[in-house]
Design a protein around this motif. Sequence first.
Motif, PDB file in Angstrom:
ATOM      1  N   ASP A  43      44.356  35.486  28.392  1.00 28.99           N
ATOM      2  CA  ASP A  43      45.282  35.084  27.336  1.00 28.99           C
ATOM      3  C   ASP A  43      45.857  36.308  26.616  1.00 28.99           C
ATOM      4  OD1 ASP A  43      46.504  32.989  25.641  1.00 28.99           O
ATOM      5  OD2 ASP A  43      45.242  33.871  24.079  1.00 28.99           O
ATOM      6  N   ALA A  44      45.004  37.257  26.301  1.00 25.52           N
ATOM      7  CA  ALA A  44      45.470  38.485  25.647  1.00 25.52           C
ATOM      8  C   ALA A  44      46.396  39.272  26.568  1.00 25.52           C
ATOM      9  CB  ALA A  44      44.262  39.344  25.245  1.00 25.52           C
ATOM     10  N   TRP A  45      46.085  39.285  27.872  1.00 23.08           N
ATOM     11  CA  TRP A  45      46.926  40.013  28.839  1.00 23.08           C
ATOM     12  C   TRP A  45      48.315  39.391  28.895  1.00 23.08           C
ATOM     13  CZ3 TRP A  45      45.049  41.124  34.561  1.00 23.08           C
ATOM     14  CH2 TRP A  45      45.764  42.218  35.064  1.00 23.08           C
ATOM     15  N   ARG A  46      48.373  38.077  28.898  1.00 22.99           N
ATOM     16  CA  ARG A  46      49.684  37.403  28.925  1.00 22.99           C
ATOM     17  C   ARG A  46      50.518  37.799  27.702  1.00 22.99           C
ATOM     18  NH1 ARG A  46      46.383  32.846  29.949  1.00 22.99           N
ATOM     19  NH2 ARG A  46      46.346  32.230  32.169  1.00 22.99           N
ATOM     20  N   ARG A  47      49.854  37.863  26.539  1.00 20.92           N
ATOM     21  CA  ARG A  47      50.561  38.175  25.299  1.00 20.92           C
ATOM     22  C   ARG A  47      50.903  39.654  25.183  1.00 20.92           C
ATOM     23  NH1 ARG A  47      46.050  35.818  23.045  1.00 20.92           N
ATOM     24  NH2 ARG A  47      45.740  37.723  21.789  1.00 20.92           N
ATOM     25  N   GLY A  48      50.299  40.463  26.034  1.00 18.93           N
ATOM     26  CA  GLY A  48      50.489  41.903  25.930  1.00 18.93           C
ATOM     27  C   GLY A  48      49.703  42.506  24.794  1.00 18.93           C
ATOM     28  N   ASP A  49      48.652  41.791  24.341  1.00 14.89           N
ATOM     29  CA  ASP A  49      47.816  42.270  23.239  1.00 14.89           C
ATOM     30  C   ASP A  49      46.698  43.146  23.810  1.00 14.89           C
ATOM     31  OD1 ASP A  49      46.289  42.673  21.002  1.00 14.89           O
ATOM     32  OD2 ASP A  49      46.197  40.559  20.399  1.00 14.89           O
ATOM     33  N   VAL A  50      47.016  44.408  24.029  1.00 17.87           N
ATOM     34  CA  VAL A  50      46.071  45.313  24.677  1.00 17.87           C
ATOM     35  C   VAL A  50      44.855  45.581  23.798  1.00 17.87           C
ATOM     36  CG1 VAL A  50      45.829  47.547  25.845  1.00 17.87           C
ATOM     37  CG2 VAL A  50      48.021  46.362  25.886  1.00 17.87           C
TER      38      VAL A  50
END
Length: 510
Positions: A43-50
Amino acid sequence: MRRRRLIVLVIALVAIVGAGAFAVASANRVKGSAEQTAEEYFDAWRRGDVMAMVRLVFQPPSDFVERHRALSEDLHVESFQVTPGGLRETGDESAEVPFAGVRELAELGSWPFDGVLRLGVRDRAWKVLWTPETLHPLLKDGGTLELTEIDASAAELVTREGEKIPNDSYAEAYLEPLRPEFAEANHGWALVSKAPGQPDRQLLTRRPEANVERTTLSRPVQAAAARALDAVDDSAIVVIRPSTGEILALADRLRDNYSAVRDVFPPGSVFKTITAAALLKTGLDPAAQVGCPGAYTIPFHRSFTNDGEVDRGIVTFTDAFAHSCNTTFVEQATTRLTGEELSGTADEWGFGRSIATGIGGTCGTVPAAADLDVLGADAIGQGEVVASPLCMAALAAAVENGVWRSPRLLSEEQVRRVDGVPGEDAPMDAGIVAALRDMMRAVVDHGTAADGGLPPDVSGKTGTAEVEGETSHAWFIGFREDLAFCVFLRHGGSGRAAAVPIAARFLKGL
């Protein structure tokens, strides 16, 4: 009483043991689950929330955030999608989740890939066991991914038909400098995988669009002009479409860096076309009887002779033109014209007009002679008169069509961009145009070009320009239907003997 104390003591011990057991159980319990950790990571990867991703990774490398951002920036990633598969347990405290990812690259479009997210229990919590191949499988073992530009080939200039310029066209000297004008920011892209010890591999490519620009050159006309000059050194042929001004052929074999477009030469008797126009403007009728003696002396000035001092006696003005009588034109010009009038007529027929071809160019100069000796020489294309083969082809085109047009090798739009604004189309006097057509037809019918092997329906004018201390320049200008031309041989000798046969070869080769 003692029994009661014992019971209390037992209860206390049980409580202590239970608390200890609970504490031990709590201390050994694993936080979260593999499914939960994987879900949060994807989910974080999809959002680009590194930053959220890095908190889920066990001992992330110091450049974890930078690696992710650099890959997206370097490859021009516009969007990212990831679809997890089912969780697979690989041990009591290890698992993995296969996934399918798609990065959308700005230059190359969709770039799908498959990967595996590995997880394990570390410090009593489920963590992502990240390696570079999690980001992309090709990053394993020091591999890299690069987006590189593919340079476009040089601009290809083609004929008006969209075909390649014929081989050995003798036009290369004009086309090669043009190519940078069409060297637009046009390149392709390649996504390249690089691995130590292995050759580079292109994963995706987008080839640059072909950079093609049409010229006005006609393939068959250019080929015919070039083949006509194959055995002729120091020569040129310029061919123009009278109705549009388009240059249909430009075959230039002039030596010593001379140009049929940009350099000027004494035009000899082809300039008599301009002088004839000026004399017709004064009212001299084409059928008027004029003298054509072998020699003529301007009163109190110099003498002029015909070629071979041929004396033709009294002839019509048309026949004087057809036989290229120097003496007729000197006498008529010095008695009927001023230097300003001859120069003004030359300006009307191109010498005073702006030429913008796309490759530069000039017409020539006809100074306003104040001296009769100079005016007499100018009238027959000697003296101070100089002209380019391009200008003489445009002159023939204006006679054929009745409108002077600036010659051009490119579209009108490209000519303005590359070379500036050309002179406006200029309609010529209809009566003078009709007379010149008849006079040029007489040259081929029974004049100096009569025995040159020219095909039917050709009109023209020969010219032999004397050059002090050297062999004369040979000229022939003419037209047939919607095609006008100039044949020029630098130091080639007689226009009649040298230029006319080449014109015949060219026209028969069409």
